[in-house]
Design a protein around this motif. Structure first.
Motif, PDB file in Angstrom:
ATOM      1  N   PRO A   1      36.935  42.814  33.521  1.00 54.71           N
ATOM      2  CA  PRO A   1      36.815  44.126  32.964  1.00 54.71           C
ATOM      3  C   PRO A   1      36.618  45.263  34.224  1.00 54.71           C
ATOM      4  O   PRO A   1      36.968  46.274  34.190  1.00 54.71           O
ATOM      5  N   GLU A   2      35.407  44.987  34.772  1.00 58.76           N
ATOM      6  CA  GLU A   2      34.763  45.942  35.677  1.00 58.76           C
ATOM      7  C   GLU A   2      35.822  46.232  36.853  1.00 58.76           C
ATOM      8  O   GLU A   2      36.385  47.465  36.873  1.00 58.76           O
TER       9      GLU A   2
ATOM     10  N   GLY B   1      40.256  50.154  38.968  1.00 58.71           N
ATOM     11  CA  GLY B   1      41.384  50.360  39.323  1.00 58.71           C
ATOM     12  C   GLY B   1      42.052  51.534  38.577  1.00 58.71           C
ATOM     13  O   GLY B   1      42.725  52.140  39.014  1.00 58.71           O
ATOM     14  N   VAL B   2      41.977  51.241  37.196  1.00 61.30           N
ATOM     15  CA  VAL B   2      42.514  52.470  36.290  1.00 61.30           C
ATOM     16  C   VAL B   2      41.790  53.830  36.533  1.00 61.30           C
ATOM     17  O   VAL B   2      42.455  54.759  36.806  1.00 61.30           O
ATOM     18  N   CYS B   3      40.504  53.882  36.980  1.00 61.64           N
ATOM     19  CA  CYS B   3      39.621  54.803  37.033  1.00 61.64           C
ATOM     20  C   CYS B   3      40.256  55.543  38.579  1.00 61.64           C
ATOM     21  O   CYS B   3      40.558  56.925  38.519  1.00 61.64           O
ATOM     22  N   GLY B   4      40.404  54.771  39.559  1.00 61.18           N
ATOM     23  CA  GLY B   4      40.788  55.197  40.748  1.00 61.18           C
ATOM     24  C   GLY B   4      42.224  55.789  40.777  1.00 61.18           C
ATOM     25  O   GLY B   4      42.687  56.909  41.206  1.00 61.18           O
ATOM     26  N   PHE B   5      43.205  55.229  39.941  1.00 62.25           N
ATOM     27  CA  PHE B   5      44.537  55.502  39.794  1.00 62.25           C
ATOM     28  C   PHE B   5      44.673  56.917  38.875  1.00 62.25           C
ATOM     29  O   PHE B   5      45.310  58.026  39.493  1.00 62.25           O
ATOM     30  N   LEU B   6      43.612  57.355  38.135  1.00 67.60           N
ATOM     31  CA  LEU B   6      43.593  58.512  37.353  1.00 67.60           C
ATOM     32  C   LEU B   6      42.803  59.459  38.174  1.00 67.60           C
ATOM     33  O   LEU B   6      42.735  60.640  37.487  1.00 67.60           O
ATOM     34  N   GLY B   7      42.045  59.221  39.145  1.00 65.10           N
ATOM     35  CA  GLY B   7      41.403  60.001  39.943  1.00 65.10           C
ATOM     36  C   GLY B   7      39.865  60.368  39.112  1.00 65.10           C
ATOM     37  O   GLY B   7      39.520  61.359  39.273  1.00 65.10           O
ATOM     38  N   GLU B   8      39.620  59.427  38.435  1.00 72.67           N
ATOM     39  CA  GLU B   8      38.317  59.749  37.544  1.00 72.67           C
ATOM     40  C   GLU B   8      37.222  58.911  37.988  1.00 72.67           C
ATOM     41  O   GLU B   8      37.478  57.568  38.762  1.00 72.67           O
ATOM     42  N   GLU B   9      35.995  59.232  37.827  1.00 75.50           N
ATOM     43  CA  GLU B   9      34.859  58.272  38.036  1.00 75.50           C
ATOM     44  C   GLU B   9      34.559  57.120  37.301  1.00 75.50           C
ATOM     45  O   GLU B   9      34.482  57.116  36.189  1.00 75.50           O
TER      46      GLU B   9
ATOM     47  N   ALA C   1      32.467  54.526  35.433  1.00 76.08           N
ATOM     48  CA  ALA C   1      30.929  54.450  34.800  1.00 76.08           C
ATOM     49  C   ALA C   1      30.758  52.895  34.491  1.00 76.08           C
ATOM     50  O   ALA C   1      31.807  52.449  33.416  1.00 76.08           O
ATOM     51  N   PRO C   2      29.826  52.242  34.619  1.00 76.29           N
ATOM     52  CA  PRO C   2      29.750  50.710  34.041  1.00 76.29           C
ATOM     53  C   PRO C   2      29.685  50.526  32.590  1.00 76.29           C
ATOM     54  O   PRO C   2      30.185  49.425  31.885  1.00 76.29           O
ATOM     55  N   GLY C   3      29.314  51.691  32.073  1.00 78.81           N
ATOM     56  CA  GLY C   3      29.207  51.680  30.644  1.00 78.81           C
ATOM     57  C   GLY C   3      30.722  51.553  30.019  1.00 78.81           C
ATOM     58  O   GLY C   3      30.816  51.117  28.779  1.00 78.81           O
ATOM     59  N   MET C   4      31.650  51.582  30.658  1.00 75.34           N
ATOM     60  CA  MET C   4      33.062  51.527  30.299  1.00 75.34           C
ATOM     61  C   MET C   4      33.430  50.012  29.848  1.00 75.34           C
ATOM     62  O   MET C   4      34.242  49.736  29.089  1.00 75.34           O
ATOM     63  N   THR C   5      32.611  49.089  30.520  1.00 79.19           N
ATOM     64  CA  THR C   5      32.871  47.636  30.222  1.00 79.19           C
ATOM     65  C   THR C   5      31.863  47.221  28.870  1.00 79.19           C
ATOM     66  O   THR C   5      32.052  46.102  28.630  1.00 79.19           O
ATOM     67  N   GLU C   6      31.323  48.262  28.352  1.00 78.14           N
ATOM     68  CA  GLU C   6      30.503  47.872  26.902  1.00 78.14           C
ATOM     69  C   GLU C   6      30.876  48.881  25.902  1.00 78.14           C
ATOM     70  O   GLU C   6      30.020  49.583  25.531  1.00 78.14           O
ATOM     71  N   PRO C   7      32.068  48.802  25.435  1.00 77.98           N
ATOM     72  CA  PRO C   7      32.468  49.983  24.534  1.00 77.98           C
ATOM     73  C   PRO C   7      31.554  49.783  23.136  1.00 77.98           C
ATOM     74  O   PRO C   7      31.136  51.032  22.589  1.00 77.98           O
TER      75      PRO C   7
END
Length: 90
Positions: free
Chosen positions: A35-36, A41-49, A51-57
């Motif tokens: 997931p990390e 990769g998704v964030c890079g594609f979207l131009g977003e930063e 955040a490690p919390g994204m892996t812990e919804p």
């Protein structure tokens, strides 16, 4: 209705036409396995930063999602669309 194979074929065709700057493919099995890396990769594609919390919804959902949305306190079986009269119980 299209079959899964037809949808996949059409998706691949459009992905090629759009190109890598406008199309990002994320496979569910890759997201589950790593997931990390996948979310980075998704964030890079979207131009977003990232955040490690994204892996812990589950850990952060309480901060981002209210416990109940307005109008959802009643059981869904009692819900009727706005402007319609409730019908008799089943």
């Amino acid at each position: 209705m299209a079959t899964w194979a037809q949808v996949v074929d059409a998706t691949r065709k459009y992905a090629c036409e759009l190109g890598p700057d406008r199309w990002y493919q994320l496979r569910f099995e890759d997201l589950v396995a790593d997931p990390e890396s996948q979310l980075q990769g998704v964030c890079g594609f979207l131009g977003e930063e990232y955040a490690p919390g994204m892996t812990e919804p589950r850990r952060v959902a309480g901060m981002a999602v209210p416990a109940r949305r307005p109008g959802t306190d009643a059981p869904t079986a009692c819900w009727t669309p706005p402007g319609t009269a409730p019908g008799p119980p089943d």
